[in-house]
Design a protein around this motif. Structure first.
Motif, PDB file in Angstrom:
ATOM      1  N   HIS A 246      -5.220  -4.279  -7.206  1.00  0.00           N
ATOM      2  CA  HIS A 246      -4.928  -2.853  -7.334  1.00  0.00           C
ATOM      3  C   HIS A 246      -6.245  -2.068  -7.410  1.00  0.00           C
ATOM      4  O   HIS A 246      -7.241  -2.583  -7.915  1.00  0.00           O
ATOM      5  N   TRP A 247      -6.230  -0.835  -6.934  1.00  0.00           N
ATOM      6  CA  TRP A 247      -7.342   0.062  -7.258  1.00  0.00           C
ATOM      7  C   TRP A 247      -6.850   1.028  -8.327  1.00  0.00           C
ATOM      8  O   TRP A 247      -5.659   1.353  -8.411  1.00  0.00           O
TER       9      TRP A 247
ATOM     10  N   ALA B 105      -7.438   4.188  -8.720  1.00  0.00           N
ATOM     11  CA  ALA B 105      -7.125   5.538  -8.223  1.00  0.00           C
ATOM     12  C   ALA B 105      -7.649   6.609  -9.176  1.00  0.00           C
ATOM     13  O   ALA B 105      -7.063   7.687  -9.298  1.00  0.00           O
TER      14      ALA B 105
ATOM     15  N   GLU C 203      -6.357  -4.640 -12.039  1.00  0.00           N
ATOM     16  CA  GLU C 203      -6.869  -3.330 -11.646  1.00  0.00           C
ATOM     17  C   GLU C 203      -8.380  -3.428 -11.386  1.00  0.00           C
ATOM     18  O   GLU C 203      -9.110  -3.971 -12.202  1.00  0.00           O
TER      19      GLU C 203
ATOM     20  N   GLY D 203     -12.540   4.537  -2.769  1.00  0.00           N
ATOM     21  CA  GLY D 203     -12.036   3.256  -3.256  1.00  0.00           C
ATOM     22  C   GLY D 203     -12.918   2.061  -2.960  1.00  0.00           C
ATOM     23  O   GLY D 203     -12.501   0.922  -3.182  1.00  0.00           O
TER      24      GLY D 203
ATOM     25  N   HIS E  16      -1.551  -4.613  -3.387  1.00  0.00           N
ATOM     26  CA  HIS E  16      -0.347  -3.897  -3.815  1.00  0.00           C
ATOM     27  C   HIS E  16       0.435  -3.430  -2.580  1.00  0.00           C
ATOM     28  O   HIS E  16       1.676  -3.477  -2.545  1.00  0.00           O
ATOM     29  N   TYR E  17      -0.298  -3.032  -1.577  1.00  0.00           N
ATOM     30  CA  TYR E  17       0.293  -2.590  -0.305  1.00  0.00           C
ATOM     31  C   TYR E  17       1.200  -3.659   0.297  1.00  0.00           C
ATOM     32  O   TYR E  17       2.261  -3.344   0.860  1.00  0.00           O
TER      33      TYR E  17
ATOM     34  N   LYS F 282       2.583   0.648  -0.778  1.00  0.00           N
ATOM     35  CA  LYS F 282       1.750   1.699  -1.355  1.00  0.00           C
ATOM     36  C   LYS F 282       0.307   1.546  -0.892  1.00  0.00           C
ATOM     37  O   LYS F 282      -0.189   0.421  -0.756  1.00  0.00           O
TER      38      LYS F 282
ATOM     39  N   CYS G  34      -2.709   0.914  -1.699  1.00  0.00           N
ATOM     40  CA  CYS G  34      -3.430   0.372  -2.847  1.00  0.00           C
ATOM     41  C   CYS G  34      -3.769  -1.092  -2.561  1.00  0.00           C
ATOM     42  O   CYS G  34      -2.851  -1.866  -2.262  1.00  0.00           O
ATOM     43  N   PRO G  35      -5.052  -1.428  -2.641  1.00  0.00           N
ATOM     44  CA  PRO G  35      -6.234  -0.594  -2.874  1.00  0.00           C
ATOM     45  C   PRO G  35      -6.628   0.158  -1.595  1.00  0.00           C
ATOM     46  O   PRO G  35      -6.639  -0.410  -0.508  1.00  0.00           O
ATOM     47  N   ARG G  36      -6.965   1.414  -1.749  1.00  0.00           N
ATOM     48  CA  ARG G  36      -7.136   2.316  -0.606  1.00  0.00           C
ATOM     49  C   ARG G  36      -8.103   1.779   0.450  1.00  0.00           C
ATOM     50  O   ARG G  36      -7.783   1.732   1.642  1.00  0.00           O
TER      51      ARG G  36
END
Length: 230
Positions: free
Chosen positions: A31-32, A34, A114, A122, A154-155, A160, A162-164
């Motif tokens: 995860h990022w 954000a 995270e 990101g 996460h994507y 979503k 994440c992470p961008r």
């Protein structure tokens, strides 16, 4: 490279640490945060603050947490035991891959981490990335996971962004998995050498081992997963 995991558990509560035991660990999720400039400790404190929500008021409640956080300087904070479920990939709808590989509720079989970052793009710092490689290799070894198949963005689970940075540049994620795999394989080879050496001292002869070291040259790789939990 060694890393230290600082155990700083958040309070048990219904919003971020329900105390539900994990099922079999099937995957690790990236995860990022954000939030540019956030720290591993700060993210931990945010998850802990969710305990102060009032489930009976008219404000929408927030459910969120991860088991681990990596900071910009490579520090690692653990928010709860790895044996407890965290609300990190909850969604109304999951990807087909997630449903096929992780089941109908991925929270109960994945460990979430995270990753902090300095800017909105990101991009992770070198320190964060290097810690991530060691941490995920250690987790893969601990739970007998395949870095190539069992590490998810996460994507990959919910769609979503994440992470961008890695969603927008998926080759970076692929390289990360390769780096984790290389680290894990190097550690496995080192442990195999140590086991063979110990067996040889006990009089258990491994002729291939002897041929490999007939030149009396030191091993080409020296690597460990030096992870300390404090």
């Amino acid at each position: 490279m060694g890393i230290k995991i600082i155990k700083d558990f958040i309070r048990r509560n219904i919003f971020s640490r329900p105390g539900v035991p994990m099922n079999e660990i099937k995957g690790l999720v990236v995860h990022w945060v954000a939030g540019p400039g956030a720290t591993a400790k700060g993210v931990r404190n945010y998850f802990d603050s969710l305990a102060d929500q009032d489930p009976n008021d008219d404000v929408d409640d927030r459910f969120a947490a991860t088991q681990l956080n990596i900071g910009i300087d490579g520090e690692v904070v653990q928010c709860m035991p790895l044996t407890e479920m965290a609300y990190h990939v909850g969604a109304r709808k999951y990807t087909r891959r997630a449903l096929a590989e992780l089941g109908a509720y991925p929270n109960n079989c994945t460990i979430g981490v995270e990753w902090c970052h300095p800017e909105w793009d990101g991009v992770f710092t070198k320190e964060t990335y290097n810690t991530g490689v060691v941490l995920y290799a250690w987790l893969c070894k601990k739970y007998n996971l395949n870095p190539i198949d069992d590490i998810y963005m996460h994507y990959d689970v919910t769609g979503k962004e994440c992470p961008r940075d890695w969603v927008r540049n998926p080759e970076k994620f692929e390289q990360f998995k390769k780096d984790v795999n290389a680290k894990l394989q190097a550690v496995n080879r080192k442990e195999e050498r140590e086991l063979r050496s110990a067996n040889a001292k006990k009089g258990i002869v491994d002729w291939q081992f002897l041929r490999e070291y007939d030149s009396n040259q030191p091993p080409k790789e020296e690597t460990t997963l030096d992870v300390e939990q404090v």
